[in-house]
Design an enzyme around this catalytic site. Sequence first.
Site, PDB file in Angstrom:
ATOM      1  N   CYS A   1       0.823  -1.221   0.000  1.00 41.18           N
ATOM      2  CA  CYS A   1       0.000   0.000   0.000  1.00 41.18           C
ATOM      3  C   CYS A   1       0.854   1.267   0.000  1.00 41.18           C
ATOM      4  O   CYS A   1       0.350   2.353  -0.291  1.00 41.18           O
ATOM      5  CB  CYS A   1      -0.930   0.007   1.198  1.00 41.18           C
ATOM      6  SG  CYS A   1      -1.920  -1.485   1.322  1.00 41.18           S
TER       7      CYS A   1
ATOM      8  N   HIS B   1      -3.320   6.937   2.975  1.00 35.51           N
ATOM      9  CA  HIS B   1      -3.725   5.670   2.361  1.00 35.51           C
ATOM     10  C   HIS B   1      -5.141   5.340   2.826  1.00 35.51           C
ATOM     11  O   HIS B   1      -5.459   5.453   4.012  1.00 35.51           O
ATOM     12  CB  HIS B   1      -2.742   4.578   2.769  1.00 35.51           C
ATOM     13  CG  HIS B   1      -3.214   3.204   2.441  1.00 35.51           C
ATOM     14  ND1 HIS B   1      -3.754   2.877   1.216  1.00 35.51           N
ATOM     15  CD2 HIS B   1      -3.266   2.063   3.186  1.00 35.51           C
ATOM     16  CE1 HIS B   1      -4.092   1.599   1.218  1.00 35.51           C
ATOM     17  NE2 HIS B   1      -3.816   1.090   2.398  1.00 35.51           N
TER      18      HIS B   1
ATOM     19  N   ASN C   1     -10.347  -0.381  -0.145  1.00 34.12           N
ATOM     20  CA  ASN C   1      -8.890  -0.224  -0.018  1.00 34.12           C
ATOM     21  C   ASN C   1      -8.221  -0.836  -1.250  1.00 34.12           C
ATOM     22  O   ASN C   1      -8.242  -2.052  -1.425  1.00 34.12           O
ATOM     23  CB  ASN C   1      -8.440  -0.919   1.271  1.00 34.12           C
ATOM     24  CG  ASN C   1      -6.935  -0.902   1.480  1.00 34.12           C
ATOM     25  OD1 ASN C   1      -6.166  -0.705   0.554  1.00 34.12           O
ATOM     26  ND2 ASN C   1      -6.506  -1.137   2.706  1.00 34.12           N
TER      27      ASN C   1
END
Length: 339
Positions: free
Chosen positions: A124, A264, A295
Amino acid sequence: MTTPSLQSSTGAPHAAILGIGAYRPERIVPNSEVVEAIDSSDEWIQQRSGIKARRWAGPEESVQMMSVAASRQALERAGIDARQIDCVVVATVSHMLQTPAVATAIAHELGTDQAAAFDISAACAGFCHGIAMASDFIRAGSARHVLVIGVERLTDILDLNDRGTAFIFADGAGAAVVGPSETAGIGPVVWGSDGEQFDLIRQKEDWRDVVGSADNPGSGTMPHLVMQGNPVFRWASYAMAKVSQQALDRAGVTLDQLDCFVPHQANMRIIDAMARSMKLPPTVRIARDIAEQGNTSAASIPLALDRMIAEGDAKSGDLALLVAFGAGLAYAAQVVTIP
Ligand SMILES: CC(C)(COP(=O)(O)OP(=O)(O)OC[C@H]1O[C@@H](n2cnc3c(N)ncnc32)[C@H](O)[C@@H]1OP(=O)(O)O)[C@@H](O)C(=O)NCCC(=O)NCCS
């Protein structure tokens, strides 16, 4: 005979993001479609993660296809022709070939065959790693225009029966064209890793365990993503607020000068916890793309940036703090100027 001294390269005084593009898969998957397999509810998912729906890619929406679409948009917005790109960096953990890098196929499809092209694996945090590298390449003279892509098809490695991950992860692509600039558009990166926590988010098993051997047959199943949600949540909420503050300090930006906070998109509660612990003033607009997108790991920051720009929450010249974190555990943060 004297030893020749090597020449070293020098590049532009500064680098900046010149354009951002995004690709969101067509299929919108509301919570109601995932709850049955994990014995959950729309209410639980929204309360614990802030996610209402996510985008899942269809068979035609490959890592390459989504990357090319996002890149074309970023190039157009930057006013840069693909042939001017001399380096393509793709951050992903869901390109299903260990080799070759998908970056080379993307460069070819875009029409920039001469470009250096390679993938990076920082989960990520990958997009922010790519932005840091692009800035350094341009300032050191290794490249003039760098295309940084964050792309994931996490549904390929998602176990739809896993209560801890099935409702969180999603698919999509975001891209940024980074190029030379007279003024600094990308602040110093604060990055690092904590490999002691290697097992908190990972693929369940090694491909060798899947394939097995003649004496010891493998499991034959996809090594899905698994996550220990609780410790990840605590680490992200606490440690990443500190890293964010360090990125602001290194860029010489105070909280009251900051316009946008783009963390994020892991979990809405993590975003809120970070904003509280950093004491962000109410004037700072906060990215909340996760509610509709889920996500998307390496794609989450460019997708969130793209939405903020589209909805008028981020304007050209605004200062945005990016902070990305995930498997590894790896993290990276920097302040950038919105193109
Ligand atoms: C995954 C996450 C939402 C789970 O929330 P949590 O509050 O930690 O949940 P827990 O695992 O402690 O479980 C709490 C309860 O909910 C239940 N539960 C777990 N998953 C559930 C689900 N999908 N639906 C309904 N109930 C669930 C558990 O069984 C437990 O029940 P109990 O209290 O009766 O034992 C949360 O840990 C999280 O978001 N972590 C960070 C994840 C992340 O951001 N990852 C990406 C980093 S890149």
